[in-house]
Enzyme design. Sequence first.
Site, PDB file in Angstrom:
ATOM      1  N   ASP A 108       0.676  -1.263   0.069  1.00  0.00           N
ATOM      2  CA  ASP A 108       0.034  -0.050  -0.091  1.00  0.00           C
ATOM      3  C   ASP A 108       0.907   1.521   0.016  1.00  0.00           C
ATOM      4  OD1 ASP A 108      -1.540   2.121   0.475  1.00  0.00           O
ATOM      5  OD2 ASP A 108      -2.820   1.061   2.121  1.00  0.00           O
ATOM      6  N   VAL A 109       0.802   2.218  -0.942  1.00  0.00           N
ATOM      7  CA  VAL A 109       1.586   3.057  -1.102  1.00  0.00           C
ATOM      8  C   VAL A 109       1.645   4.010   0.115  1.00  0.00           C
ATOM      9  CG1 VAL A 109       1.513   3.210  -3.634  1.00  0.00           C
ATOM     10  CG2 VAL A 109       0.053   4.678  -2.216  1.00  0.00           C
ATOM     11  N   LYS A 173       2.802  10.155 -16.785  1.00  0.00           N
ATOM     12  CA  LYS A 173       1.993  11.304 -17.270  1.00  0.00           C
ATOM     13  C   LYS A 173       0.648  11.066 -16.413  1.00  0.00           C
ATOM     14  CE  LYS A 173      -0.831  12.125 -20.371  1.00  0.00           C
ATOM     15  NZ  LYS A 173      -1.964  11.555 -21.132  1.00  0.00           N
ATOM     16  N   ASP A 202       6.862  10.943 -21.316  1.00  0.00           N
ATOM     17  CA  ASP A 202       6.028  11.272 -22.097  1.00  0.00           C
ATOM     18  C   ASP A 202       6.272  10.430 -23.313  1.00  0.00           C
ATOM     19  OD1 ASP A 202       4.687  12.478 -24.766  1.00  0.00           O
ATOM     20  OD2 ASP A 202       4.486  14.504 -23.335  1.00  0.00           O
ATOM     21  N   HIS A 203       5.409   9.550 -23.582  1.00  0.00           N
ATOM     22  CA  HIS A 203       5.607   8.209 -24.495  1.00  0.00           C
ATOM     23  C   HIS A 203       5.541   8.747 -25.995  1.00  0.00           C
ATOM     24  CE1 HIS A 203       1.264   7.929 -25.015  1.00  0.00           C
ATOM     25  NE2 HIS A 203       1.281   7.410 -26.125  1.00  0.00           N
ATOM     26  N   LYS A 207       8.317   7.658 -29.916  1.00  0.00           N
ATOM     27  CA  LYS A 207       7.689   7.170 -31.032  1.00  0.00           C
ATOM     28  C   LYS A 207       8.897   7.526 -32.239  1.00  0.00           C
ATOM     29  CE  LYS A 207       2.959   7.948 -30.115  1.00  0.00           C
ATOM     30  NZ  LYS A 207       2.358   6.766 -30.088  1.00  0.00           N
ATOM     31  N   GLU A 241      -7.854  11.121 -32.495  1.00  0.00           N
ATOM     32  CA  GLU A 241      -8.145   9.816 -32.310  1.00  0.00           C
ATOM     33  C   GLU A 241      -9.507   9.379 -32.463  1.00  0.00           C
ATOM     34  OE1 GLU A 241      -6.260   8.355 -28.573  1.00  0.00           O
ATOM     35  OE2 GLU A 241      -6.664  10.402 -28.125  1.00  0.00           O
ATOM     36  N   ASP A 260      -4.609  16.096 -21.164  1.00  0.00           N
ATOM     37  CA  ASP A 260      -4.456  14.881 -21.490  1.00  0.00           C
ATOM     38  C   ASP A 260      -3.464  14.761 -22.790  1.00  0.00           C
ATOM     39  OD1 ASP A 260      -4.893  11.975 -21.050  1.00  0.00           O
ATOM     40  OD2 ASP A 260      -6.134  12.269 -23.014  1.00  0.00           O
ATOM     41  N   HIS A 265       2.165  15.789 -24.935  1.00  0.00           N
ATOM     42  CA  HIS A 265       2.433  15.028 -26.348  1.00  0.00           C
ATOM     43  C   HIS A 265       2.653  16.157 -27.419  1.00  0.00           C
ATOM     44  CE1 HIS A 265       1.707  11.789 -23.940  1.00  0.00           C
ATOM     45  NE2 HIS A 265       0.411  11.493 -24.121  1.00  0.00           N
ATOM     46  N   LYS A 365     -10.880  13.552 -29.452  1.00  0.00           N
ATOM     47  CA  LYS A 365     -11.249  12.211 -29.129  1.00  0.00           C
ATOM     48  C   LYS A 365     -12.450  12.011 -30.108  1.00  0.00           C
ATOM     49  CE  LYS A 365      -9.143  10.702 -25.347  1.00  0.00           C
ATOM     50  NZ  LYS A 365      -8.107   9.467 -25.406  1.00  0.00           N
TER      51      LYS A 365
HETATM   52  N1  LIG Z   1      -3.390   3.095 -19.102  1.00  0.00           N
HETATM   53  C1  LIG Z   1      -2.914   4.034 -19.908  1.00  0.00           C
HETATM   54  O1  LIG Z   1      -3.062   3.695 -21.055  1.00  0.00           O
HETATM   55  C2  LIG Z   1      -2.071   5.132 -19.442  1.00  0.00           C
HETATM   56  C3  LIG Z   1      -1.806   5.387 -18.254  1.00  0.00           C
HETATM   57  N2  LIG Z   1      -0.844   6.271 -18.043  1.00  0.00           N
HETATM   58  C4  LIG Z   1      -0.479   6.871 -16.686  1.00  0.00           C
HETATM   59  O2  LIG Z   1      -0.055   5.768 -15.890  1.00  0.00           O
HETATM   60  C5  LIG Z   1      -0.518   5.415 -14.670  1.00  0.00           C
HETATM   61  C6  LIG Z   1      -1.309   4.246 -14.213  1.00  0.00           C
HETATM   62  O3  LIG Z   1      -2.640   4.149 -15.063  1.00  0.00           O
HETATM   63  P1  LIG Z   1      -3.291   2.921 -15.214  1.00  0.00           P
HETATM   64  O4  LIG Z   1      -2.300   1.796 -15.229  1.00  0.00           O
HETATM   65  O5  LIG Z   1      -4.202   3.158 -16.296  1.00  0.00           O
HETATM   66  O6  LIG Z   1      -4.081   2.821 -13.972  1.00  0.00           O
HETATM   67  P2  LIG Z   1      -4.834   1.714 -13.364  1.00  0.00           P
HETATM   68  O7  LIG Z   1      -6.061   2.101 -12.345  1.00  0.00           O
HETATM   69  O8  LIG Z   1      -5.271   0.483 -14.214  1.00  0.00           O
HETATM   70  O9  LIG Z   1      -3.778   0.993 -12.344  1.00  0.00           O
HETATM   71  C7  LIG Z   1      -3.395   1.745 -11.125  1.00  0.00           C
HETATM   72  C8  LIG Z   1      -2.722   0.872 -10.181  1.00  0.00           C
HETATM   73  O10 LIG Z   1      -2.319   1.534  -9.000  1.00  0.00           O
HETATM   74  C9  LIG Z   1      -2.541   0.667  -7.831  1.00  0.00           C
HETATM   75  N3  LIG Z   1      -2.711   1.188  -6.744  1.00  0.00           N
HETATM   76  C10 LIG Z   1      -3.951   2.056  -6.532  1.00  0.00           C
HETATM   77  N4  LIG Z   1      -4.077   2.427  -5.237  1.00  0.00           N
HETATM   78  C11 LIG Z   1      -2.973   1.813  -4.663  1.00  0.00           C
HETATM   79  C12 LIG Z   1      -2.385   1.969  -3.304  1.00  0.00           C
HETATM   80  N5  LIG Z   1      -2.867   2.507  -2.456  1.00  0.00           N
HETATM   81  N6  LIG Z   1      -1.173   1.251  -3.124  1.00  0.00           N
HETATM   82  C13 LIG Z   1      -0.277   0.609  -3.983  1.00  0.00           C
HETATM   83  N7  LIG Z   1      -0.871   0.474  -5.364  1.00  0.00           N
HETATM   84  C14 LIG Z   1      -2.255   0.897  -5.495  1.00  0.00           C
HETATM   85  C15 LIG Z   1      -3.573  -0.425  -8.528  1.00  0.00           C
HETATM   86  O11 LIG Z   1      -3.344  -1.598  -7.649  1.00  0.00           O
HETATM   87  P3  LIG Z   1      -4.599  -2.605  -7.468  1.00  0.00           P
HETATM   88  O12 LIG Z   1      -5.245  -2.764  -8.824  1.00  0.00           O
HETATM   89  O13 LIG Z   1      -3.867  -3.715  -7.205  1.00  0.00           O
HETATM   90  O14 LIG Z   1      -5.396  -2.033  -6.585  1.00  0.00           O
HETATM   91  C16 LIG Z   1      -3.112  -0.454  -9.826  1.00  0.00           C
HETATM   92  O15 LIG Z   1      -1.986  -1.332  -9.925  1.00  0.00           O
HETATM   93  C17 LIG Z   1      -1.326   6.913 -14.539  1.00  0.00           C
HETATM   94  O16 LIG Z   1      -0.448   7.642 -13.889  1.00  0.00           O
HETATM   95  C18 LIG Z   1      -1.707   7.075 -15.848  1.00  0.00           C
HETATM   96  O17 LIG Z   1      -2.203   8.417 -15.901  1.00  0.00           O
HETATM   97  C19 LIG Z   1      -0.209   7.065 -18.880  1.00  0.00           C
HETATM   98  C20 LIG Z   1      -0.536   6.869 -20.394  1.00  0.00           C
HETATM   99  C21 LIG Z   1      -1.414   6.010 -20.702  1.00  0.00           C
HETATM  100  O1  LIG Z   2      -1.524   9.777 -23.083  1.00  0.00           O
HETATM  101  C1  LIG Z   2      -2.417   9.494 -23.709  1.00  0.00           C
HETATM  102  O2  LIG Z   2      -2.260   9.217 -24.947  1.00  0.00           O
HETATM  103  C2  LIG Z   2      -3.210   8.152 -25.687  1.00  0.00           C
HETATM  104  C3  LIG Z   2      -2.740   8.391 -27.041  1.00  0.00           C
HETATM  105  O3  LIG Z   2      -1.715   7.717 -27.191  1.00  0.00           O
HETATM  106  P1  LIG Z   2      -1.361   7.121 -28.646  1.00  0.00           P
HETATM  107  O4  LIG Z   2       0.225   6.624 -28.356  1.00  0.00           O
HETATM  108  O5  LIG Z   2      -2.235   6.135 -28.906  1.00  0.00           O
HETATM  109  O6  LIG Z   2      -1.240   8.117 -29.703  1.00  0.00           O
HETATM  110  C4  LIG Z   2      -4.553   9.013 -25.413  1.00  0.00           C
HETATM  111  O7  LIG Z   2      -5.571   8.079 -25.824  1.00  0.00           O
HETATM  112  C5  LIG Z   2      -4.791   9.012 -24.021  1.00  0.00           C
HETATM  113  O8  LIG Z   2      -6.066   9.642 -23.615  1.00  0.00           O
HETATM  114  C6  LIG Z   2      -3.774   9.744 -23.034  1.00  0.00           C
HETATM  115  O9  LIG Z   2      -3.986   9.690 -21.898  1.00  0.00           O
END
Ligand SMILES: NC(=O)C1=CN([C@@H]2O[C@H](COP(=O)(O)OP(=O)(O)OC[C@H]3O[C@@H](n4cnc5c(N)ncnc54)[C@H](OP(=O)(O)O)[C@@H]3O)[C@@H](O)[C@H]2O)C=CC1
Ligand SMILES: O=C1O[C@H](COP(=O)(O)O)[C@@H](O)[C@H](O)[C@H]1O
Length: 513
Positions: A108-109, A173, A202-203, A207, A241, A260, A265, A365
């Site tokens: 737990d963070v 991000k 910043d992914h 690219k 998108e 976003d 980006h 979007k």
């Molecule tokens: N998903 C995407 O496409 C993208 C995501 N991001 C960034 O990446 C990051 C993660 O996003 P995403 O994977 O979508 O998020 P998710 O909601 O899918 O995952 C969140 C993660 O955080 C964990 N978590 C939540 N609360 C706690 C806690 N108190 N202690 C420890 N772990 C915890 C969860 O654990 P559990 O599930 O086990 O509770 C889970 O593993 C964000 O900052 C997002 O902005 C950036 C670009 C694209």
């Molecule tokens: O960071 C983000 O990027 C995606 C778009 O990424 P791409 O590599 O597929 O172009 C965007 O859909 C999302 O909303 C945003 O959080």
Amino acid sequence: MHSAMEAWNETAAGGEQVRDIPEPCTVILFGASGDLAGRKLIPSLFRLFQEGHLPVEFTVVGVSLSPMGHEEFRAGMRLAAARALGADRVDEAAWNLFARGLYYMTLDVSSAQDYARLGELLGQVEVERRTRSNRLFYLAVSPTLFGEVVERLGASGLSRPHASGWSRIVVEKPFGTDLSSARRLNTRMHRYFDEERIYRMDHYLGKEMVQNLLVLRFANGIFEPLWSRQYIDHVQVTCAEPLGVEGRGGYYEHAGVVRDMIQNHVFQVLSLIAMEPPASLEPEAVRDAKVQVLETARPFTPERIRAECVRGQYGPGLITGTPVCGYRQEPGVSPTSGVETYAMLTMRFDSPRWAGVPFYVRSGKRLKERATEVVVQFKEGQGNLFGTEQREGMSANQLLIRIQPNESVTLRVAMKAPGREVRVRDMDMSYVYASPQEGPPPEAYERLLLDSMLGVSTLYTREDMVERAWELVMPVLDAWSTEGAEPNYAAGSWGPEAARRLLESHGRTWNER
Ligand SMILES: NC(=O)C1=CN([C@@H]2O[C@H](COP(=O)(O)OP(=O)(O)OC[C@H]3O[C@@H](n4cnc5c(N)ncnc54)[C@H](OP(=O)(O)O)[C@@H]3O)[C@@H](O)[C@H]2O)C=CC1
Ligand SMILES: O=C1O[C@H](COP(=O)(O)O)[C@@H](O)[C@H](O)[C@H]1O
């Protein structure tokens, strides 16, 4: 230690195979059970491993809230890798070797004891894997938790480089939600990590075609002399998108497209297009040039926002023939939401190079197609020898840099149409980046993850860039927050009519198919 210059040069020369392999290290993946970890991070790390870019001792310690053992984590990541890469691209023997280095811990963070346990686990794992204590903390958790994780890493002593290794941190991000929160997060991070050890992700910078912008501009003698107000009429940067918010309505309600996509980006791409030539390709020189151009960006005033910016929100419509709902009907979204899913900003740089050249940037979007591209529209040639009749079907030169999909660079030039008469028409000279045989370019995360392990920060965002980007968009966010966006474009269209009219009022048109 591999120098940044060597790392960049090898890639610029197309020498992927001669890149260094990082020292054995452990990635401590916060958010290991989350979407990003399963869809992008683990598959990218595995691809790097499978292709020989990571040492055999490479280790991941996944941490998140879900209770799970090492084996369950390995099995889950195996499925995730197969889903992301395609089952046939996951070599069984390579996976088994990779999976030996995957560990999991429930954490737990906000629990100090959990960080103490994490420290112990890292010690054991490093002995078991015979690696030095090179540690990369990767924060793939909700941005609201970034500060807390950093504080706890600091308090537990885990942020400090161990006697036998380095310690770095990668932050996903968005970095902050506005200027003041970004500043606060920077301050918090700097208490425990020096700037050189912070990698802000910043992914888009990973690219292939975004990296190619530097090569295109500075490795070709023909473009740089033309790259200014003297020859360029305007520039368009589009990140479109067809996707909606994809189940992330809750997040998007607090974000909107400016936070976003545009602040991060889009501004990264924009700064690579507009920056002055960097003094060298060293990370700091490239990052300096990118910030410097944003420093010359004209601030948004209420008048400029009204006259030169457009926002929108998608209503119901059709995406490739399939009916989709409007933003306000998405799960987790308020039925009266005023959040913008489309934004177009006219950027102007008050510099000798760019005075009078508008940079139209837009992202949205549920737009008609997936298209991330830069259009550099040159001015009409002066003193054209050919009459209007002969020039029918001919437009000014244009350089189209297609970042995704179908990565390519196309230069539109005038050519004589075959025949007895002299008729001039447009012809496109294209370089298509990847042939069908070569397959798609590497996933952006692969390059960026490898760079963070090699200690190369060129493609990561520096503190001042993040803050300057926030500073620029803040007046727009403030102005738009007082009066919400209304649904004003149909899903599957190119966005609000107002964006088309705005360009037309400047005597220009969007590059749309
Ligand atoms: N998903 C995407 O496409 C993208 C995501 N991001 C960034 O990446 C990051 C993660 O996003 P995403 O994977 O979508 O998020 P998710 O909601 O899918 O995952 C969140 C993660 O955080 C964990 N978590 C939540 N609360 C706690 C806690 N108190 N202690 C420890 N772990 C915890 C969860 O654990 P559990 O599930 O086990 O509770 C889970 O593993 C964000 O900052 C997002 O902005 C950036 C670009 C694209
Ligand atoms: O960071 C983000 O990027 C995606 C778009 O990424 P791409 O590599 O597929 O172009 C965007 O859909 C999302 O909303 C945003 O959080």
